[in-house]
Design a protein around this motif. Structure first.
Motif, short mmCIF file in Angstrom:
data_model
loop_
_atom_site.label_atom_id
_atom_site.label_comp_id
_atom_site.label_asym_id
_atom_site.label_seq_id
_atom_site.Cartn_x
_atom_site.Cartn_y
_atom_site.Cartn_z
N SER A 136 0.83 -1.21 0.00
CA SER A 136 0.00 0.00 0.00
C SER A 136 0.86 1.26 0.00
O SER A 136 0.57 2.23 -0.72
N LEU A 137 1.93 1.25 0.79
CA LEU A 137 2.82 2.41 0.83
C LEU A 137 3.57 2.57 -0.49
O LEU A 137 3.83 3.70 -0.93
N ARG A 138 3.93 1.46 -1.12
CA ARG A 138 4.58 1.56 -2.43
C ARG A 138 3.63 2.16 -3.46
O ARG A 138 4.03 3.01 -4.26
N ARG A 139 2.39 1.70 -3.46
CA ARG A 139 1.42 2.23 -4.43
C ARG A 139 1.15 3.71 -4.21
O ARG A 139 0.80 4.43 -5.14
N ALA A 140 1.30 4.15 -2.98
CA ALA A 140 1.11 5.56 -2.67
C ALA A 140 2.40 6.35 -2.79
O ALA A 140 2.45 7.52 -2.37
N ALA A 141 3.44 5.74 -3.36
CA ALA A 141 4.74 6.39 -3.59
C ALA A 141 5.32 6.96 -2.30
O ALA A 141 5.89 8.05 -2.27
N LEU A 142 5.18 6.21 -1.21
CA LEU A 142 5.63 6.68 0.10
C LEU A 142 6.61 5.71 0.76
O LEU A 142 7.30 6.09 1.71
N TRP A 143 6.70 4.48 0.28
CA TRP A 143 7.49 3.46 0.95
C TRP A 143 8.94 3.87 1.16
O TRP A 143 9.48 3.75 2.27
N ASP A 144 9.60 4.37 0.13
CA ASP A 144 11.02 4.70 0.24
C ASP A 144 11.28 5.80 1.27
O ASP A 144 12.36 5.87 1.84
N GLU A 145 10.27 6.63 1.51
CA GLU A 145 10.44 7.74 2.45
C GLU A 145 10.19 7.32 3.90
O GLU A 145 10.66 8.00 4.83
N VAL A 146 9.46 6.23 4.12
CA VAL A 146 9.07 5.89 5.49
C VAL A 146 9.48 4.48 5.91
O VAL A 146 9.24 4.09 7.06
N LYS A 147 10.08 3.69 5.03
CA LYS A 147 10.32 2.27 5.32
C LYS A 147 11.19 2.05 6.55
O LYS A 147 11.12 0.99 7.18
N LEU A 165 -0.11 9.10 2.87
CA LEU A 165 -0.39 8.04 3.86
C LEU A 165 -1.89 7.74 3.88
O LEU A 165 -2.30 6.57 3.95
N CYS A 166 -2.71 8.77 3.81
CA CYS A 166 -4.16 8.57 3.78
C CYS A 166 -4.60 7.84 2.51
O CYS A 166 -5.52 7.03 2.54
N ILE A 167 -3.94 8.14 1.41
CA ILE A 167 -4.22 7.42 0.16
C ILE A 167 -3.82 5.95 0.31
O ILE A 167 -4.55 5.04 -0.09
N ALA A 168 -2.64 5.71 0.92
CA ALA A 168 -2.20 4.33 1.16
C ALA A 168 -3.18 3.61 2.07
O ALA A 168 -3.47 2.42 1.87
N ARG A 169 -3.69 4.30 3.06
CA ARG A 169 -4.68 3.71 3.98
C ARG A 169 -5.93 3.30 3.23
O ARG A 169 -6.51 2.23 3.48
N ALA A 170 -6.35 4.14 2.28
CA ALA A 170 -7.53 3.79 1.47
C ALA A 170 -7.23 2.60 0.57
O ALA A 170 -8.05 1.68 0.44
N ILE A 171 -6.05 2.58 -0.04
CA ILE A 171 -5.66 1.48 -0.93
C ILE A 171 -5.63 0.15 -0.18
O ILE A 171 -5.99 -0.90 -0.73
N ALA A 172 -5.20 0.18 1.07
CA ALA A 172 -5.06 -1.05 1.85
C ALA A 172 -6.38 -1.79 2.03
O ALA A 172 -6.39 -3.00 2.26
#
Length: 269
Positions: A136-147, A165-172
């Motif tokens: 979910s974080l990868r799809r929201a283009a956030l994984w590399d910043e928070v992993k 993060l909210c977009i990733a939460r929705a995707i999950a």
């Protein structure tokens, strides 16, 4: 008896078919009759002046108006062939398949990891939660910043990161549709660009319906644009109406209505 199951009962090119929808707050008709079809896997932008019904209609797609005292929706909204306002349909199930991202980032007061894991876990997800969080974080283009800081609070992130993060939460939650109510209005230009680029990537898998006051944003990212406006009813109150729904390039280059032309040219709004 019809099941609560929202799986499609027919093959359909439209994600939503809106038929004769009116929205009331008490006795006041806030949005007059709307008929519109939302196609699959495209970005649809709702534009228009304040109070014209954009967010009101957006909330109809996952029955969020049900949570507003005195709100009433008439007509049908068919989601893949089923009317989500049928009395036998469970609105909670609708919201699992039609996620929403709000105007201001609203991460849970939990860790980044728990922001993603909480919803699926609460709803009985049986898969690997760690993999779901990363995906979910990868799809929201956030994984590399928070992993490397998944145990940090989601509220400690920057505004743009919080919105992703909210977009990733929705995707999950594995939705089919993502609704966005002015998702960039509280963000700086760099964060806005990141969210817009993300939307263009996500539409390969999701239908995205976005309310925006930023016409440049609508022209950059959307495939179709719906223009809403207001009119005065017999009691002198302003109510919303759908004026035009066209391919984005068409509505910005050669709108078919004078109202849309005047709004897009900046003569009002």
């Amino acid at each position: 008896m019809r099941s609560n199951n929202l799986a499609p009962n027919k093959l359909d090119t439209a994600t939503f078919e809106v038929r004769g929808v009116k929205v009331y707050y008490g006795d006041f008709m806030a949005l007059q009759e709307v008929n519109i079809e939302i196609p699959q896997r495209q970005i649809i932008a709702f534009i228009g002046p304040s109070g014209c019904g954009k967010s009101t209609l957006l909330r109809c797609f996952n029955r969020m108006n049900d949570l507003i005292p005195g709100a009433k929706v008439e007509g049908e909204i068919n989601y893949k062939g089923r009317n989500i306002y049928d009395s036998k349909i469970n609105p909670v199930k609708v919201r699992r398949q039609v996620g929403m991202v709000f105007q201001r980032p609203n991460p849970f007061p939990k860790t980044i990891y728990e922001n993603i894991a909480f919803g699926p876990r609460t709803n009985g997800y049986k898969g690997n939660i760690d993999e779901l969080v990363e995906e979910s974080l990868r799809r929201a283009a956030l994984w590399d910043e928070v992993k490397n800081k998944l145990k940090a609070k989601g509220t400690d992130l920057s505004g743009g990161q919080q919105q992703r993060l909210c977009i990733a939460r929705a995707i999950a939650m594995k939705p089919d549709v993502i609704l966005m109510d002015e998702p960039c209005s509280a963000l700086d230009p760099i964060s806005t660009k990141q969210v817009e680029e993300l939307c263009l990537e996500l539409k390969e898998q999701y239908t995205i319906v976005m309310v925006t006051h930023n016409m440049q944003q609508a022209s950059r990212v959307s495939d179709l644009t719906a223009f809403f406006n207001t009119e005065t009813d017999s009691s002198g109150k302003r109510r919303g109406k759908l004026v035009e729904f066209s391919p984005t390039e068409q509505i910005f280059d050669s709108p078919s209505t004078r109202e849309a032309q005047e709004y897009i040219s900046g003569r009002f709004g």
